[in-house]
Design a protein around this motif. Sequence first.
Motif, PDB file in Angstrom:
ATOM      1  N   HIS A   1       0.820  -1.217   0.000  1.00 37.39           N
ATOM      2  CA  HIS A   1       0.000   0.000   0.000  1.00 37.39           C
ATOM      3  C   HIS A   1       0.851   1.262   0.000  1.00 37.39           C
ATOM      4  N   GLN A   2       0.240   2.335  -0.473  1.00 35.82           N
ATOM      5  CA  GLN A   2       0.760   3.664  -0.199  1.00 35.82           C
ATOM      6  C   GLN A   2       0.625   3.912   1.306  1.00 35.82           C
ATOM      7  N   PRO A   3       1.257   4.953   1.852  1.00 36.21           N
ATOM      8  CA  PRO A   3       1.133   5.211   3.292  1.00 36.21           C
ATOM      9  C   PRO A   3      -0.302   5.604   3.667  1.00 36.21           C
ATOM     10  N   ASP A   4      -1.146   4.593   3.889  1.00 30.96           N
ATOM     11  CA  ASP A   4      -2.544   4.855   4.230  1.00 30.96           C
ATOM     12  C   ASP A   4      -3.051   3.954   5.351  1.00 30.96           C
ATOM     13  N   LEU A   5      -2.163   3.146   5.934  1.00 32.91           N
ATOM     14  CA  LEU A   5      -2.562   2.231   7.004  1.00 32.91           C
ATOM     15  C   LEU A   5      -2.211   2.841   8.359  1.00 32.91           C
ATOM     16  N   SER A   6      -3.230   3.064   9.174  1.00 34.05           N
ATOM     17  CA  SER A   6      -3.019   3.720  10.461  1.00 34.05           C
ATOM     18  C   SER A   6      -2.721   2.702  11.561  1.00 34.05           C
ATOM     19  N   LEU A   7      -2.131   3.187  12.641  1.00 33.00           N
ATOM     20  CA  LEU A   7      -1.832   2.320  13.776  1.00 33.00           C
ATOM     21  C   LEU A   7      -3.069   2.080  14.633  1.00 33.00           C
ATOM     22  N   TYR A   8      -3.943   3.068  14.694  1.00 33.83           N
ATOM     23  CA  TYR A   8      -5.182   2.959  15.462  1.00 33.83           C
ATOM     24  C   TYR A   8      -6.154   3.999  14.913  1.00 33.83           C
ATOM     25  N   PRO A   9      -7.452   3.831  15.135  1.00 34.50           N
ATOM     26  CA  PRO A   9      -8.417   4.823  14.641  1.00 34.50           C
ATOM     27  C   PRO A   9      -8.078   6.229  15.136  1.00 34.50           C
ATOM     28  N   GLY A  10      -7.927   7.156  14.233  1.00 32.95           N
ATOM     29  CA  GLY A  10      -7.576   8.527  14.595  1.00 32.95           C
ATOM     30  C   GLY A  10      -6.090   8.810  14.572  1.00 32.95           C
ATOM     31  N   SER A  11      -5.270   7.798  14.346  1.00 34.26           N
ATOM     32  CA  SER A  11      -3.823   7.988  14.317  1.00 34.26           C
ATOM     33  C   SER A  11      -3.411   8.831  13.114  1.00 34.26           C
ATOM     34  N   ALA A  12      -2.493   9.766  13.345  1.00 36.40           N
ATOM     35  CA  ALA A  12      -1.995  10.599  12.252  1.00 36.40           C
ATOM     36  C   ALA A  12      -0.906   9.876  11.464  1.00 36.40           C
ATOM     37  N   MET A  13      -0.257   8.920  12.095  1.00 40.37           N
ATOM     38  CA  MET A  13       0.808   8.182  11.412  1.00 40.37           C
ATOM     39  C   MET A  13       0.202   7.154  10.471  1.00 40.37           C
ATOM     40  N   ARG A  14       0.668   7.138   9.233  1.00 36.48           N
ATOM     41  CA  ARG A  14       0.201   6.195   8.229  1.00 36.48           C
ATOM     42  C   ARG A  14       1.398   5.436   7.664  1.00 36.48           C
ATOM     43  N   LEU A  15       1.250   4.134   7.523  1.00 36.39           N
ATOM     44  CA  LEU A  15       2.332   3.291   7.043  1.00 36.39           C
ATOM     45  C   LEU A  15       2.018   2.712   5.668  1.00 36.39           C
ATOM     46  N   GLY A  16       3.056   2.444   4.897  1.00 38.34           N
ATOM     47  CA  GLY A  16       2.915   1.824   3.583  1.00 38.34           C
ATOM     48  C   GLY A  16       4.195   1.993   2.797  1.00 38.34           C
ATOM     49  N   LEU A  17       4.740   0.908   2.285  1.00 38.34           N
ATOM     50  CA  LEU A  17       6.000   0.948   1.545  1.00 38.34           C
ATOM     51  C   LEU A  17       5.792   1.195   0.055  1.00 38.34           C
ATOM     52  N   ASP A  18       4.540   1.193  -0.394  1.00 35.23           N
ATOM     53  CA  ASP A  18       4.172   1.590  -1.762  1.00 35.23           C
ATOM     54  C   ASP A  18       4.821   0.729  -2.849  1.00 35.23           C
ATOM     55  N   VAL A  19       4.851  -0.575  -2.642  1.00 31.45           N
ATOM     56  CA  VAL A  19       5.295  -1.462  -3.716  1.00 31.45           C
ATOM     57  C   VAL A  19       4.360  -1.358  -4.917  1.00 31.45           C
ATOM     58  N   TRP A  20       3.117  -0.946  -4.674  1.00 30.29           N
ATOM     59  CA  TRP A  20       2.172  -0.750  -5.771  1.00 30.29           C
ATOM     60  C   TRP A  20       2.628   0.316  -6.772  1.00 30.29           C
ATOM     61  N   SER A  21       3.646   1.070  -6.461  1.00 26.87           N
ATOM     62  CA  SER A  21       4.157   2.047  -7.417  1.00 26.87           C
ATOM     63  C   SER A  21       4.895   1.363  -8.564  1.00 26.87           C
ATOM     64  N   SER A  22       5.196   0.069  -8.417  1.00 25.57           N
ATOM     65  CA  SER A  22       5.899  -0.695  -9.448  1.00 25.57           C
ATOM     66  C   SER A  22       5.121  -1.962  -9.761  1.00 25.57           C
ATOM     67  N   LEU A  23       4.622  -2.083 -10.986  1.00 25.73           N
ATOM     68  CA  LEU A  23       3.908  -3.293 -11.379  1.00 25.73           C
ATOM     69  C   LEU A  23       4.812  -4.534 -11.353  1.00 25.73           C
ATOM     70  N   PRO A  24       6.038  -4.474 -11.912  1.00 28.14           N
ATOM     71  CA  PRO A  24       6.898  -5.662 -11.855  1.00 28.14           C
ATOM     72  C   PRO A  24       7.203  -6.118 -10.423  1.00 28.14           C
ATOM     73  N   LEU A  25       7.474  -5.165  -9.533  1.00 28.67           N
ATOM     74  CA  LEU A  25       7.780  -5.529  -8.150  1.00 28.67           C
ATOM     75  C   LEU A  25       6.556  -6.120  -7.461  1.00 28.67           C
ATOM     76  N   THR A  26       5.379  -5.553  -7.746  1.00 29.39           N
ATOM     77  CA  THR A  26       4.137  -6.092  -7.177  1.00 29.39           C
ATOM     78  C   THR A  26       3.912  -7.525  -7.638  1.00 29.39           C
ATOM     79  N   LEU A  27       4.107  -7.771  -8.932  1.00 26.39           N
ATOM     80  CA  LEU A  27       3.930  -9.128  -9.460  1.00 26.39           C
ATOM     81  C   LEU A  27       4.927 -10.088  -8.833  1.00 26.39           C
ATOM     82  N   LEU A  28       6.145  -9.629  -8.609  1.00 26.93           N
ATOM     83  CA  LEU A  28       7.156 -10.477  -7.988  1.00 26.93           C
ATOM     84  C   LEU A  28       6.755 -10.840  -6.564  1.00 26.93           C
ATOM     85  N   VAL A  29       6.334  -9.844  -5.785  1.00 26.96           N
ATOM     86  CA  VAL A  29       5.978 -10.084  -4.386  1.00 26.96           C
ATOM     87  C   VAL A  29       4.744 -10.975  -4.287  1.00 26.96           C
TER      88      VAL A  29
END
Length: 218
Positions: free
Chosen positions: A111-139
Amino acid sequence: MFIGHFGVGFGAKSVAPKVSLGTLFLAAQFLDLLWPTLLLLGLEQVRIVPGATAVTPLLFVHYPISHSLLAVLGWAVLIGGLHFWLKRETKNALVLGALVVSHWLLDVIVHQPDLSLYPGSAMRLGLDVWSSLPLTLLVEGSLFAAGVWLYARFTTAADASGRWGFRGLVAFLVLIYAGNLFGAPPPGAQAIAWVGQAQWLLVLWGYWVDGHRHAVVR
């Protein structure tokens, strides 16, 4: 991520041979089984933006009930605890709980950085492998292939239904994935939600296939 989660479900049969593939699918994909209903209820939100990533046009705006880490831990306890209450199998209950959590961890990778630690958390996590189709297919492809291989190695078909049903399930998952990657964007969030409900049929398919296969002790 889609087939990667199902790959983890397939592979978990190697450590939980007594648990049906349908139950393993349910745990590994539970967050995405829950999410469509929350969309329909208006409790979570997604936007469709063609080109948002190289892989998916979906922007996950708000989904803390299904996909924040704190909520995921709660869902893991619920699924694992329910299995323990019904079966009194500690190891298998822990495996199912771990599968629920694995969904979030794998989503963090793609995912892009859109996963929160808890409801209302400002911190969002995501390594954004979806930015690369070949890397996504590999994973995703590697996870799926490994999981299918493990399931095939640790089970054997009891009849033709177990053999061809398994092959058909694998092929169908690949076709759905290809459609998601290369098909047209969905027309709206409601369409995503209703189509997402069809994932329950894949869980049922898992139960049916597993009912026609035997676990192999190695």
